[in-house]
Design an enzyme around this catalytic site. Structure first.
Site, PDB file in Angstrom:
ATOM      1  N   ASP A  70      32.071 -32.879   5.490  1.00  0.00           N
ATOM      2  CA  ASP A  70      31.989 -32.962   6.940  1.00  0.00           C
ATOM      3  C   ASP A  70      32.605 -31.720   7.584  1.00  0.00           C
ATOM      4  O   ASP A  70      33.586 -31.160   7.096  1.00  0.00           O
ATOM      5  CB  ASP A  70      32.737 -34.214   7.403  1.00  0.00           C
ATOM      6  CG  ASP A  70      32.703 -34.403   8.905  1.00  0.00           C
ATOM      7  OD1 ASP A  70      31.599 -34.622   9.437  1.00  0.00           O
ATOM      8  OD2 ASP A  70      33.767 -34.314   9.538  1.00  0.00           O
ATOM      9  N   GLU A 120      27.699 -30.140   5.872  1.00  0.00           N
ATOM     10  CA  GLU A 120      27.357 -30.227   7.292  1.00  0.00           C
ATOM     11  C   GLU A 120      27.879 -28.940   7.926  1.00  0.00           C
ATOM     12  O   GLU A 120      29.062 -28.831   8.269  1.00  0.00           O
ATOM     13  CB  GLU A 120      28.006 -31.442   7.952  1.00  0.00           C
ATOM     14  CG  GLU A 120      27.550 -31.594   9.406  1.00  0.00           C
ATOM     15  CD  GLU A 120      28.594 -32.211  10.321  1.00  0.00           C
ATOM     16  OE1 GLU A 120      28.214 -32.605  11.430  1.00  0.00           O
ATOM     17  OE2 GLU A 120      29.774 -32.286   9.952  1.00  0.00           O
TER      18      GLU A 120
END
Length: 721
Positions: A390, A443
């Site tokens: 993330d 990401e």
């Protein structure tokens, strides 16, 4: 002085004072048991009362030449309790472990640090170890000592900053924390950073864990590395476990989620973070227990059961992993031992301005080791197949979300966080080396060069690739959603938003994400982004999914969007499952979209043209990239053996009869493999019912022409008959 340091929790070597030691008169025994009325020594059949030396100390000398095996009998308010003395045991952590920890190279760090049930010197108990290099002293406390650690000071092992204590008689399920004396003499009570199990939030204790799960996914594990993920079918269903069907445990999810995902045809599930987190509203993205599955849904073995069940059904498991930041809770990682330990000392690097959290000190070898080992831990201990890192962009740039004056450049004067780059490279290299078949996904929302390039390939920037297997295609997501939300009459002016992704489609290995981030905070659900009345919204929704599944790259769809949920997602209630109830009047609207997703996944899996060459430019060819006036896109996908699939998208609300499309082979007969306008999906049922054969007529620069009926607001896939 030893007495005072032990009482104040600042002794670095309590074993040098407590326990049994040679004495001119034989063997001396010193015991620290605050609140005890009396302490007796049990050796063989002898019981010897020790002298009360005050402040909880008890001592005595026995005329023994050799150190005996012994136990303690401690009297509290008239009741006797028998104990093994923790201070008669040698260190339970080996020299190799300490060396690797000191080097920041312990790839199985979770086996060295934390709480481990074991038998040591023939006695069952738990070894507690914690890294706290700045601490003046550390004590372990828990429900086994009424949360008073005075009787359990830990010893410092060399210069590694590791503190250790083997506590006999403590087993699985015991609650514990570390009572740390900071450099300034104040104390702080901390959860174990390496805890493999925690209390259910909002409680913050760590729990001694021991696994008894027996894996039954040997076939899955043996074959998951057979084909590189970039050359395999991959359509992921993104799930927030706590709200998918609120109230379900890991074990109940193992049944219901597995059945649902298998029925819908997805190849993988991607789970929003499972590592323990205190605040439910963070969805798991503010982690305090990096090594513990959240206790909200069950035990670590219960989570293993969920993964095991998914694997046995042929479904891969991807875990959202959060190495970018951590919250400031005063019982967790922040200023853990009284100094900046996991976070940088420089506040310009430590503070994460977007989320009010702290970033990790990627330049510190022990912190890098903590995170690299954490990545392999989930893959090895829980059989996770993929890690999606993330907020990678926030790690890579020192000036991320910072104004001038709020950040300090690197040693070369640049904005790149070179320590974070080195950490990500090390993490990826370690995971791919240790865990065959596992892949990593970034990401990453910028144009950083080489996110999915090999770490040894320096490329243009000289830094080397980051080594991820895949990257979320945020540009495709943004552009395509901007296009599809416009009224069809205006879409022709934004046609390039649907074609631009092919300019860079092969610069990285991409996943096409319609994730949780796109259906929260006022953005609306996917279907609610579409213009027009309810029929047009559903039609555009279906057409968009058909385009997404045919576009180069892998697919990811967040829960609820597979059946066109109209409301935004909220972690408090999850998807609106009642929309699929046959008793609901509009039931075909939503069950039809779910049936389309089933068929998309089925046809996708059966068509290697859609996944074998996702990273090969030769696997794609435009037919109509410039039909902006018609709102039409048409392109070919090719399998490794050359077998084609023709995808045509009509994003206008009118039927286009006998629409000409240039095709490469006049002798080829085509059939309709998928049509998002079918009545069973809730569409108008405009079809191409029979085989279609091209004619020797020039179209789109090709010598042969195939005439196809294009339904309104629909995507059609054609395959060779």
């Amino acid at each position: 002085m030893d007495r005072q340091r032990l009482l104040s929790g600042t002794h670095h070597d309590p074993h040098a004072v407590l326990g049994a030691h040679a004495d001119p008169g034989g063997t001396a025994f010193v015991v620290l048991r605050p609140y005890a009325r009396a302490v007796a020594l049990l050796t063989g059949e002898r019981r010897v009362e020790l002298n009360d030396a005050g402040d909880g100390f008890f001592s005595g000398v026995l005329p023994l030449d050799a150190m005996p095996e012994y136990r303690l009998c401690v009297t509290y308010d008239g009741s006797d309790v028998a104990y093994e003395d923790p201070y008669r045991f040698l260190p339970a952590l080996g020299e190799l472990d300490l060396h690797l920890i000191g080097e920041g190279r312990h790839e199985e760090l979770w086996k060295a640090l934390g709480a481990h049930v074991m038998t040591h010197q023939g006695v069952p108990g738990t070894r507690f170890t914690v890294w706290a290099p700045h601490a003046r002293g550390v004590r372990v406390c828990g429900d086994f000592c009424r949360w008073d650690g005075a009787a359990y000071p830990m010893r410092s092992l060399g210069s590694t900053g590791v503190w250790e204590l083997f506590v006999p008689g403590i087993g699985e399920g015991a609650l514990y924390k570390f009572d740390i004396t900071r450099p300034d003499g104040t104390r702080t009570l901390r959860a174990d950073p390496m805890a493999r199990r925690t209390e259910v939030p909002s409680a913050t204790g760590s729990v001694v864990a021991e696994s008894s799960h027996v894996w039954a996914d040997a076939e899955w594990m043996a074959h998951r590395a057979d084909r590189p993920v970039c050359q395999a079918p991959f359509s992921a269903y993104e799930v927030h476990l706590a709200s998918w069907r609120p109230g379900l445990s890991y074990r109940r999810l193992a049944v219901q989620l597995t059945d649902y995902v298998r029925d819908a045809g997805f190849t993988h599930v991607e789970l929003l973070p499972v590592a323990e987190y205190p605040f439910s509203g963070s969805w798991g993205y503010q982690v305090t227990g990096f090594y513990a599955p959240t206790a909200r849904l069950g035990t670590p073995d219960d989570f293993k059961y969920l993964v095991d069940t998914l694997h046995q059904a042929g479904i891969g498991v991807i875990l959202d992993w959060v190495p970018a930041h951590f919250p400031k809770d005063d019982w967790a990682l922040a200023a853990f031992d009284g100094e900046h330990l996991y976070e940088p000392a420089d506040p310009r690097r430590a503070e994460h301005p977007d989320w009010g959290t702290l970033t990790f000190d990627y330049g510190r070898k022990e912190v890098r080791n903590f995170l690299v080992a954490n990545a392999t831990y989930w893959c090895e201990e829980f059989h996770i197949d993929g890690l999606r890192a993330d907020a990678v962009a926030s790690m890579l740039y020192l000036d991320y979300s910072r104004e001038d004056g709020q950040w300090a450049p690197n040693e070369s004067g640049g904005r790149e966080n070179l320590d974070a780059v080195a950490f990500l490279q090390e993490m990826n290299a370690t995971v791919y080396r240790r865990c065959p078949g596992v892949f990593t996904i970034a990401e990453e929302s910028t144009a950083w060069d080489g996110v999915t390039r090999a770490t040894h390939d320096t490329g243009r920037d000289g830094l080397g690739g980051l080594g991820f297997g895949m990257k979320w295609n945020m540009g495709w997501m943004h552009d395509s959603l901007e296009y599809i939300k416009r009224d069809p009459v205006h879409r022709k002016y934004h046609h390039n938003e649907m074609t631009f992704s092919m300019v860079y489609a092969y610069s990285e290995n991409y996943v096409l994400p319609i994730s949780h981030d796109e259906v929260v905070h006022g953005k609306g659900s996917l279907v609610s982004k579409m213009p027009g009345d309810w029929w047009q919204q559903r039609a555009s929704h279906r057409a968009y999914l058909g385009f997404m599944w045919a576009h180069p790259g892998k697919q990811l769809l967040f829960m609820g969007q597979e059946f066109a949920q109209g409301a935004e997602w909220a972690e408090s209630h999850g998807p609106d499952w009642w929309l699929l109830d046959p008793a609901y009047p509009a039931e075909p609207d939503h069950r039809g979209v779910l049936q389309l997703v089933r068929d998309l996944n089925h046809e996708y899996r059966s068509a290697p043209a859609l996944w074998e060459r996702d990273t090969d430019p030769a696997g794609f060819s435009w037919i109509a990239a410039d039909a902006a006036e018609d709102n039409v896109l048409a392109f070919l996908r090719f399998a490794t053996d050359g077998t084609p699939l023709l995808a045509v998208c009509n994003f206008s609300p009118v039927v286009r009869h006998a629409y000409p499309l240039g095709v490469p082979d006049a002798a080829m007969v085509w059939r309709e493999a998928l049509n998002t306008d079918l009545a069973c999906y809730g569409g108008g049922d405009v079809r191409n019912p029979g085989p279609l054969k091209s004619e020797p007529e020039t179209a789109h620069g090709r010598p042969d022409c195939l005439r196809v009926t294009l339904p309104p607001l629909a995507t059609v896939w054609l395959r060779p008959a």
